[in-house]
Motif scaffolding. Structure first.
Motif, PDB file in Angstrom:
ATOM      1  N   LEU A 173      40.741 -17.079  11.774  1.00  0.00           N
ATOM      2  CA  LEU A 173      41.852 -16.185  12.117  1.00  0.00           C
ATOM      3  C   LEU A 173      43.044 -16.904  12.736  1.00  0.00           C
ATOM      4  O   LEU A 173      44.109 -16.308  12.914  1.00  0.00           O
ATOM      5  N   LYS A 174      42.872 -18.172  13.059  1.00  0.00           N
ATOM      6  CA  LYS A 174      44.018 -18.938  13.561  1.00  0.00           C
ATOM      7  C   LYS A 174      45.021 -19.203  12.443  1.00  0.00           C
ATOM      8  O   LYS A 174      46.181 -19.547  12.715  1.00  0.00           O
ATOM      9  N   GLU A 175      44.571 -19.036  11.190  1.00  0.00           N
ATOM     10  CA  GLU A 175      45.488 -19.187  10.057  1.00  0.00           C
ATOM     11  C   GLU A 175      46.228 -17.875   9.830  1.00  0.00           C
ATOM     12  O   GLU A 175      45.613 -16.823   9.687  1.00  0.00           O
ATOM     13  N   MET A 176      47.523 -17.934   9.773  1.00  0.00           N
ATOM     14  CA  MET A 176      48.331 -16.732   9.612  1.00  0.00           C
ATOM     15  C   MET A 176      48.050 -16.032   8.283  1.00  0.00           C
ATOM     16  O   MET A 176      48.119 -14.795   8.193  1.00  0.00           O
ATOM     17  N   ILE A 213      36.325 -14.314   2.421  1.00  0.00           N
ATOM     18  CA  ILE A 213      36.036 -12.900   2.694  1.00  0.00           C
ATOM     19  C   ILE A 213      37.227 -12.244   3.382  1.00  0.00           C
ATOM     20  O   ILE A 213      37.640 -11.124   3.030  1.00  0.00           O
ATOM     21  N   LEU A 214      37.830 -12.930   4.360  1.00  0.00           N
ATOM     22  CA  LEU A 214      38.990 -12.364   5.053  1.00  0.00           C
ATOM     23  C   LEU A 214      40.178 -12.205   4.105  1.00  0.00           C
ATOM     24  O   LEU A 214      40.919 -11.217   4.184  1.00  0.00           O
ATOM     25  N   LEU A 215      40.359 -13.171   3.221  1.00  0.00           N
ATOM     26  CA  LEU A 215      41.470 -13.086   2.279  1.00  0.00           C
ATOM     27  C   LEU A 215      41.283 -11.955   1.275  1.00  0.00           C
ATOM     28  O   LEU A 215      42.260 -11.438   0.713  1.00  0.00           O
ATOM     29  N   ALA A 250      28.454 -15.224  14.065  1.00  0.00           N
ATOM     30  CA  ALA A 250      29.547 -15.648  13.184  1.00  0.00           C
ATOM     31  C   ALA A 250      30.912 -15.539  13.853  1.00  0.00           C
ATOM     32  O   ALA A 250      31.922 -15.937  13.257  1.00  0.00           O
ATOM     33  N   SER A 251      30.975 -15.012  15.076  1.00  0.00           N
ATOM     34  CA  SER A 251      32.287 -14.740  15.708  1.00  0.00           C
ATOM     35  C   SER A 251      33.099 -16.018  15.928  1.00  0.00           C
ATOM     36  O   SER A 251      34.330 -16.004  15.783  1.00  0.00           O
ATOM     37  N   LYS A 252      32.447 -17.119  16.262  1.00  0.00           N
ATOM     38  CA  LYS A 252      33.185 -18.366  16.494  1.00  0.00           C
ATOM     39  C   LYS A 252      33.868 -18.838  15.217  1.00  0.00           C
ATOM     40  O   LYS A 252      35.038 -19.271  15.247  1.00  0.00           O
TER      41      LYS A 252
END
Length: 859
Positions: free
Chosen positions: A564-567, A527-529, A556-558
């Motif tokens: 998000l630690k992945e660049m 989803i982020l990608l 879902a925040s955790k």
């Protein structure tokens, strides 16, 4: 001191009286009512006292633990527990025959017989045809002569035996029990036997019933009931009667004795001077005119009317329905349906003609009241099913009332429940018209049948436009255990458009379901990608959703933080997308034990026209949550108005705008503003600007009534009710200029609790009431006279009067009474709420005052 040694002997198996002795005792039972936090002198109640003679009439020749005891009350008196009442005492100057009634007093002083085996009451014998309330008082005295109860635990400590048990009870379902209803109900009963030299010399019993409304901590009540039985002396008594069978002994004592249950029986006090249903309606109807429904007085009269209707006959109800005019008939239908008795149901079904369209407003009010029914019956569900079969019309929307609100009935598998499931699922499978499909989907959105999930997935993925969106939003209402991996696979295909192109509203809803139901690492990462690859406004919307999850610390925040630690997922290019769409969650109220939250997400088309706005309000108590309300406005196919290009997958959508709402977990009937381009132009040219009412009426949100039979024999009743709501929407469109949408929620809340303890000849009561007239307004304005469009959003909570009432009373059946009343008023301050993350910490700064006193912020 020697007399104390010969009361009755405490065997390991129970109590036993000595032969040929008459035991002279004193007995009293008293009851106190208050809100659980006042002083004893502020309580109301009464005390019944008497002397008591107890004697052993018979003992079985086969064992000492099988015995027949005669108990007689004498010198009965009734008085105030609160001796400070003085001249205001309702008992002052009145003798017991005047207070209790001559016939009642005679019955109360007639002896009863107890057949005890091993300390437990085997049978309770009394004279036939005595008043139930009087028998109950004698039952309460008799209960102290047994040392063990079937419920509870028994523990012995040196010189006392205590019986303790706690009972926690919850109301009809999560919405009522945990969030709104009588959430905390605690019963504690302790009976203490005082023993000297292995003999019982006194019995003290205390029973406490306390309740509280979790949603509003000012609604509380407490009943304290005490009994005391104490030995004074003994003297020579009747000689034991000989015989092997206890029944022969009882017949020899008096053939008029009959065995009756030891458990207290329910009775209804006769109301003297109470108005008839017609008389009450004539006084209430002026307050139930349409213009008065937002006033607390209307709600109070509605709640009182419901109580009268519950004791009314079908013929009396039907007479009022048939003679009333159209202005107040909808409110009367609300009340009759909310009464939830067999007579009221038969009356309303006889009155309404489901084959006719002339009474469609009344039919709808009936169905809404059924949807909010607190105690839906199989009779009601069957009536709803039959009305659909007979008329050929689909009214499955409100079947939630039975299938979801009363889950216990599903466990018993009533035939009507099976038929209702077949009606919804079969109708959805066979529906050919879009209108029918939509209606059955709405029915499923209320019923939330697990068996319907495969059908929902089918319509969500393969359906078109509004149908696909409705199926997806229905899946959104299911709890976490039902959103399985298979369900999420389908939702992922929809969001990422693996098989076909979907509308933005469908895709974003699919993403919301995934993110709200324990998403996996890869689901969140994908989803982020996708952000950055989506259409502009959808990019901004999904970015706002992710930021809102992080800011509000959602479940879902955790997982989002891990991803998000992945660049590759967290970079400037992805998180710098512009647009007007947004998603924001905030607090309305917050306290250590509860919270009210609101969330607003707005999705625009690429041309800047509103596609969907979704305003939700949730109430949380502890870990439990209730969907208090939802107002969704949808629009599509409006690009032609401004010669704009539709977004991908939305090229062939018809012009449409409408609204749907959820109220206390019940999906209401959607409202259509317009459907089709010609209808749109007609509405634009003829728009009056008047608000469209989504639901307006008197809705019984809480309806809890509980009768308690106290150990003392007195009858207690706890009743809690809450009513009313009004949600309306105003939509206007100035061609080539601006679009303005207003969502207005007006709620006049009246919550009442009524606690009484009734002995038939005297009653004590505590009535508390809380009233508030509140409003919440959300306005969304889009100016498209220039490009880029200007969008303004504002949400305000009006100042609200808040009133609390308390009434305590003691009343004789003859009419004499004592009343104490208190009133407290305050004003709940209004507030403007932030609606997007850019102004989340600056509510009072960025919202500039307007001439009409509201505030807004353009961005």
């Amino acid at each position: 001191s020697e007399v104390f040694v010969i009361f009755w002997y405490c065997h390991t198996t129970g109590l036993s009286l000595n032969n040929d002795r008459l035991y002279k005792l004193t007995y009293s039972t008293e009851v106190l009512l208050d809100q659980g936090k006042g002083k004893p002198q502020d309580s109301v109640g009464y005390r019944i006292s008497s002397s008591v003679d107890a004697a052993l009439l018979w003992r079985s020749p086969d064992g000492d633990d099988d015995q027949l005891i005669q108990i007689t009350m004498k010198d009965v008196n009734v008085e105030n527990v609160n001796q400070q009442r003085g001249e205001k005492s309702i008992f002052k100057g009145k003798s017991p025959p005047k207070i209790i009634g001559k016939e009642n007093l005679e019955a109360l002083q007639r002896p009863v017989l107890l057949h005890l085996i091993h300390g437990k009451v085997k049978e309770f014998y009394s004279y036939q045809n005595e008043p139930v309330a009087i028998e109950n008082i004698k039952r309460g005295l008799a209960s102290l002569f047994q040392t063990q109860l079937s419920s509870g635990t028994t523990s012995e400590h040196l010189n006392k035996v205590c019986k303790d048990f706690y009972l926690y009870n919850f109301s009809r379902r999560v919405a009522n029990a945990v969030m709104l209803g009588k959430d905390v109900y605690k019963r504690q009963s302790v009976t203490t036997y005082k023993i000297e030299d292995s003999f019982v010399i006194a019995v003290l019993a205390e029973e406490i019933h306390a309740f509280g409304l979790n949603f509003l901590r000012t609604i509380t009540g407490k009943i304290v009931s005490k009994q005391k039985l104490e030995l004074k002396t003994t003297e020579a008594g009747p000689r034991l009667m000989s015989g092997k069978q206890v029944t022969a002994i009882i017949k020899a004592v008096d053939s008029k004795y009959a065995a009756i249950p030891i458990v207290g029986q329910i009775f209804q006090s006769q109301c003297t001077g109470c108005p008839s249903l017609l008389e009450h309606w004539q006084s209430a109807r002026k307050h139930l005119q349409p213009d008065n429904l937002s006033e607390a007085e209307a709600v109070r009269n509605f709640l009182a009317l419901v109580q009268h209707l519950r004791t009314a006959k079908k013929e009396d109800i039907l007479q009022i329905l048939k003679t009333e005019n159209k202005d107040v008939l909808p409110q009367l239908v609300d009340a009759v349906t909310s009464a939830q008795t067999s007579d009221s149901l038969e009356a309303i079904l006889d009155f309404l003609d489901f084959r006719s369209d002339s009474s469609v407003i009344l039919q709808e009010r009936f169905l809404y009241a059924c949807g909010f029914a607190s105690h839906p019956s199989e009779e009601l569900l069957r009536a709803l099913i039959v009305s659909q079969i007979d008329t050929g019309k689909i009214k499955a929307l409100i079947i939630k009332g039975f299938l979801e609100q009363n889950e216990g009935y599903q466990c018993t598998i009533f035939q009507a429940v099976v038929e209702a499931k077949k009606l919804i699922l079969g109708g959805l499978e066979k529906a050919e018209k879009k209108e029918d499909t939509a209606t059955y989907l709405l029915a499923l959105k209320n019923a939330l049948l697990p068996e319907g999930i495969p059908l929902l997935l089918k319509y969500a993925e393969a359906g078109e436009g509004h149908i696909s969106h409705l199926a997806t939003t229905t899946l959104q209402r299911y709890d976490l255990p039902f959103i399985t991996d298979e369900v999420k696979k389908t939702l992922n295909r929809i969001y990422h458009q693996n098989h076909k192109v979907h509308e933005k509203t469908v895709r974003t809803t699919a993403a919301a379901v995934i993110l709200n139901n324990n998403p996996s690492y890869m689901e969140v990462k994908n989803i982020l990608l996708s952000i950055g690859e989506l259409p502009q406004e959808m990019n901004k919307y999904m970015l706002s959703v992710v930021q809102d999850i992080l800011r509000f610390e959602m479940p879902a925040s955790k997982m989002v933080r891990r991803v998000l630690k992945e660049m590759v997922a967290h970079n400037y290019d992805r998180f710098s997308r512009s647009g007007s769409s947004s998603a924001y969650t905030g607090y309305i109220e917050r306290s250590p034990h509860s919270a009210s939250t609101y969330s607003l997400d707005i999705l625009y088309s690429g041309s800047g026209i509103l596609r969907r706005s979704n305003l939700n309000i949730f109430q949380y108590i502890g870990k439990a949550g209730l969907h208090g309300s939802q107002v969704v406005i949808e629009a599509q196919g409006l690009e032609a108005l401004i010669a704009a290009t539709p977004d991908e997958g939305e090229e062939n959508l018809d012009s449409y705008a409408g609204m749907s709402a959820i109220l206390f977990d019940v999906q209401l009937r959607p409202v259509t503003f317009f459907n089709g381009y010609s209808d749109l132009m007609s509405k634009v040219l003829s728009a009056s600007g008047d608000p469209i009412s989504v639901v307006k009426g008197l809705v019984l949100i809480i309806d809890h009534s509980q009768e308690l039979q106290l150990q003392s024999g007195l009858k207690a009743n706890i009743r809690i009710q809450w009513s009313t709501i009004d949600i309306s929407v105003q939509w206007s469109l100035a061609l080539y200029s601006e679009s303005k949408t207003s969502k207005i929620g007006k709620v006049t809340v009246v919550i009442t609790s009524d606690v009484t303890v009734d002995a038939s000849f005297v009653k004590a009561g505590l009535e508390t009431s809380t009233e508030a007239e509140a409003g919440l307004e959300f306005i969304s304005t889009v100016q498209f006279s220039q490009y880029p469009f200007l969008v303004c959003m504002q949400m305000d909570k009006d100042e609200a009067p808040f009133r609390q009432f308390e009434k305590k009373y003691e009343r004789l059946s003859t009419g004499r009474g004592y009343v104490s009343q208190r009133r407290k008023e305050s004003l709940l301050s209004g507030c403007e709420f932030p609606l997007h993350q850019e102004n989340s910490d600056m509510c009072k700064v960025v919202f500039a005052p307007q001439p009409d006193g509201t505030s807004s912020g353009w961005f």
